[in-house]
Design a protein around this motif. Structure first.
Motif, mmCIF file in Angstrom:
data_model
loop_
_atom_site.group_PDB
_atom_site.id
_atom_site.type_symbol
_atom_site.label_atom_id
_atom_site.label_comp_id
_atom_site.label_asym_id
_atom_site.label_seq_id
_atom_site.Cartn_x
_atom_site.Cartn_y
_atom_site.Cartn_z
ATOM 1 N N LEU A 171 27.743 23.442 76.514
ATOM 2 C CA LEU A 171 28.909 24.140 75.963
ATOM 3 C C LEU A 171 30.166 23.490 76.530
ATOM 4 N N SER A 172 30.792 22.637 75.729
ATOM 5 C CA SER A 172 31.973 21.904 76.175
ATOM 6 C C SER A 172 33.191 22.819 76.238
ATOM 7 N N ASN A 173 34.041 22.568 77.229
ATOM 8 C CA ASN A 173 35.286 23.327 77.345
ATOM 9 C C ASN A 173 36.250 23.047 76.197
ATOM 10 N N ILE A 174 35.999 22.007 75.439
ATOM 11 C CA ILE A 174 36.893 21.654 74.342
ATOM 12 C C ILE A 174 36.911 22.733 73.259
ATOM 13 N N VAL A 175 35.889 23.598 73.281
ATOM 14 C CA VAL A 175 35.825 24.668 72.278
ATOM 15 C C VAL A 175 37.064 25.561 72.329
ATOM 16 N N SER A 176 37.744 25.591 73.470
ATOM 17 C CA SER A 176 38.910 26.469 73.641
ATOM 18 C C SER A 176 40.231 25.805 73.288
ATOM 19 N N ILE A 177 40.208 24.519 72.987
ATOM 20 C CA ILE A 177 41.449 23.754 72.846
ATOM 21 C C ILE A 177 41.772 23.512 71.378
ATOM 22 N N LYS A 178 43.015 23.785 71.021
ATOM 23 C CA LYS A 178 43.474 23.548 69.663
ATOM 24 C C LYS A 178 44.146 22.182 69.575
ATOM 25 N N LYS A 179 43.944 21.540 68.436
ATOM 26 C CA LYS A 179 44.510 20.216 68.237
ATOM 27 C C LYS A 179 46.011 20.316 67.995
ATOM 28 N N ASP A 180 46.748 19.444 68.671
ATOM 29 C CA ASP A 180 48.189 19.343 68.470
ATOM 30 C C ASP A 180 48.458 18.047 67.709
ATOM 31 N N TRP A 181 48.857 18.178 66.455
ATOM 32 C CA TRP A 181 49.071 16.972 65.649
ATOM 33 C C TRP A 181 50.244 16.157 66.155
ATOM 34 N N ALA A 182 51.116 16.790 66.897
ATOM 35 C CA ALA A 182 52.147 16.084 67.679
ATOM 36 C C ALA A 182 52.934 15.059 66.874
ATOM 37 N N ASP A 183 53.509 15.512 65.740
ATOM 38 C CA ASP A 183 54.406 14.628 65.001
ATOM 39 C C ASP A 183 55.603 14.237 65.868
ATOM 40 N N HIS A 184 55.833 15.077 66.902
ATOM 41 C CA HIS A 184 56.968 14.826 67.779
ATOM 42 C C HIS A 184 56.604 13.913 68.945
ATOM 43 N N ARG A 185 55.338 13.441 69.004
ATOM 44 C CA ARG A 185 54.914 12.613 70.135
ATOM 45 C C ARG A 185 55.757 11.349 70.211
ATOM 46 N N LEU A 290 40.954 16.752 77.896
ATOM 47 C CA LEU A 290 40.756 17.201 76.515
ATOM 48 C C LEU A 290 42.086 17.580 75.876
ATOM 49 N N GLU A 291 42.984 18.177 76.655
ATOM 50 C CA GLU A 291 44.306 18.537 76.134
ATOM 51 C C GLU A 291 45.113 17.287 75.795
ATOM 52 N N ALA A 292 44.939 16.242 76.594
ATOM 53 C CA ALA A 292 45.623 14.983 76.283
ATOM 54 C C ALA A 292 45.098 14.393 74.977
ATOM 55 N N LEU A 293 43.775 14.376 74.803
ATOM 56 C CA LEU A 293 43.195 13.868 73.561
ATOM 57 C C LEU A 293 43.704 14.660 72.358
ATOM 58 N N ARG A 353 38.525 11.006 68.724
ATOM 59 C CA ARG A 353 37.520 11.438 69.710
ATOM 60 C C ARG A 353 37.590 12.945 69.907
ATOM 61 N N PHE A 354 38.799 13.495 69.916
ATOM 62 C CA PHE A 354 38.932 14.946 70.018
ATOM 63 C C PHE A 354 38.214 15.631 68.861
ATOM 64 N N ASP A 355 38.415 15.130 67.653
ATOM 65 C CA ASP A 355 37.772 15.723 66.472
ATOM 66 C C ASP A 355 36.255 15.706 66.595
ATOM 67 N N GLN A 356 35.698 14.605 67.070
ATOM 68 C CA GLN A 356 34.248 14.487 67.230
ATOM 69 C C GLN A 356 33.718 15.520 68.224
ATOM 70 N N LEU A 357 34.368 15.601 69.377
ATOM 71 C CA LEU A 357 33.927 16.529 70.417
ATOM 72 C C LEU A 357 34.116 17.981 69.980
ATOM 73 N N LYS A 358 35.210 18.252 69.281
ATOM 74 C CA LYS A 358 35.490 19.606 68.813
ATOM 75 C C LYS A 358 34.433 20.057 67.815
ATOM 76 N N ALA A 359 34.039 19.170 66.906
ATOM 77 C CA ALA A 359 33.014 19.513 65.911
ATOM 78 C C ALA A 359 31.684 19.832 66.594
ATOM 79 N N GLU A 360 31.335 19.054 67.607
ATOM 80 C CA GLU A 360 30.089 19.312 68.352
ATOM 81 C C GLU A 360 30.154 20.664 69.055
ATOM 82 N N SER A 361 31.329 21.024 69.556
ATOM 83 C CA SER A 361 31.459 22.254 70.339
ATOM 84 C C SER A 361 31.283 23.505 69.490
#
Length: 375
Positions: A171-185, A290-293, A353-361
């Motif tokens: 059970l990866s901790n990534i399950v709790s993290i929402k993706k930030d599309w970060a157009d402002h990055r 994971l938050e950085a990804l 990579r975030f998307d891959q891990l999130k889907a698995e979680s």
């Protein structure tokens, strides 16, 4: 009528949920709260989730914090024993000497016959088998379910305690993290100075010293870089160390202190590379990685436990424990300066990579919920 009588009605059995909740903010306390909320939301009708907080206190006085922790140990043990009908007991396990408290909770759960699900948040008793964990495994029994953060961690746990730990799920901790599309990055290569970042409960074990020395080495090599730190100092000597380095390095070293919510999101959105050179013996995954990804930020991290599998497939993003971290950082930063397209590609790789891990979680989370509620 065919309606059941009061004696025939079966009341759903409660689920005991034991772990450290924030107060003290750490990866484990944050995830404990997340999983509790998720189980409450997913619980079948009339199934009660009984929350039992095992955290220490939040005072500046260590002795008082330990008193609160031991007081909660006693009250939690009593509350477990007063719920003899509980069908499951989820236990977010303590690390190192803290596992002794978890042993008491597990013992009480075994007395009432509850199914044990033990959530491992520490790598130290896996990389170096401990007597406390061996006792925990014997007490929990071969039918206990051990929740690990990745498959590698589960395999190593079973290898460290053969014939004692036989059932694991991931059970990866990534399950709790929402993706930030970060157009402002921001990509600081366009303005000349590349921004590195490091966030943790700042300590030498978590990589503070290596992060700062990496900054110094990169600047000595003629690279225009800066390092932004975030997080609370683990003690007063760390605070003094940062102040000393700040005087030597100047405005290329910035400490933003503890950041939460939108401020933390902004911190990640303004980075070009996240540094996580951890030597922490309990390190399993690093939620900040994971938050950085999730923000599309490439990462350079020490490949401990699940970090190896999370970002290991991305070439040059992990450093084996004991290898030269600064040299790996120099190679990665050089490639970003050499070609703007490399920096853009690294950001896309982080997102993917975030998307891959999130889907698995998501599949892992469904399995976890099923394990909790299925008799």
């Amino acid at each position: 009528t065919n309606e059941p009588t009061r004696s025939q009605v079966v009341t759903p059995k409660p689920v005991l949920f034991i772990g450290p909740f924030p107060g003290p903010v750490s990866g484990q306390t944050v995830m404990t709260e997340f999983f509790y909320d998720a189980l409450v939301a997913a619980a079948p009708p009339d199934t009660k989730i009984i929350k039992l907080n095992a955290a220490r206190g939040t005072s500046q006085f260590w002795a008082f914090n330990m008193f609160i922790k031991q007081l909660r140990l006693v009250t939690t043990a009593v509350r477990i024993l007063t719920h003899p009908r509980a069908k499951s007991c989820y236990l977010s396990m303590g690390a190192n000497r803290g596992m002794a408290n978890s042993l008491v909770h597990a013992f009480c759960a075994r007395i009432i016959g509850a199914k044990l699900l033990l959530h491992h948040h520490s790598y130290s008793h896996i990389s170096k088998p401990s007597a406390l964990m061996r006792l925990m495994a014997k007490l929990a029994g071969r039918e206990a379910m051990h929740i690990c953060i990745c498959d590698r961690m589960g395999d190593e746990l079973k290898a460290a305690y053969p014939n004692l730990v036989t059932r694991t799920i991931s059970l990866s901790n990534i399950v709790s993290i929402k993706k930030d599309w970060a157009d402002h990055r921001k990509n600081h290569l366009k303005t000349g100075r590349l921004r590195l970042g490091h966030m943790s409960n700042l300590s030498f074990e978590k990589g503070l010293g290596k992060a700062i020395s990496t900054l110094e080495n990169l600047r000595s090599a003629g690279l225009n870089v800066e390092l932004h730190l975030a997080g609370p100092p683990s003690n007063s000597s760390i605070k003094m160390y940062i102040a000393k380095k700040k005087k030597l390095i100047g405005d290329a070293l910035v400490w933003k202190g503890p950041l939460y919510g939108a401020q933390k999101d902004q911190f990640f959105s303004e980075l070009d590379l996240f540094l996580f050179p951890t030597d922490y013996k309990n390190e399993t995954q690093g939620i900040v990685i994971l938050e950085a990804l999730a923000a599309g930020v490439p990462v350079l991290a020490t490949a401990r436990c699940c970090i190896h599998d999370d970002i290991g497939p991305l070439p040059g993003w992990t450093v084996a424990p004991g290898d030269d971290y600064s040299a790996a950082a120099l190679a990665l930063v050089d490639s970003m300066y050499e070609n703007q397209k490399n920096a853009d590609a690294f950001s896309k790789m982080a997102y993917n990579r975030f998307d891959q891990l999130k889907a698995e979680s998501k599949t892992q989370m469904d399995d976890f919920i099923r394990q909790i509620f299925v008799q």
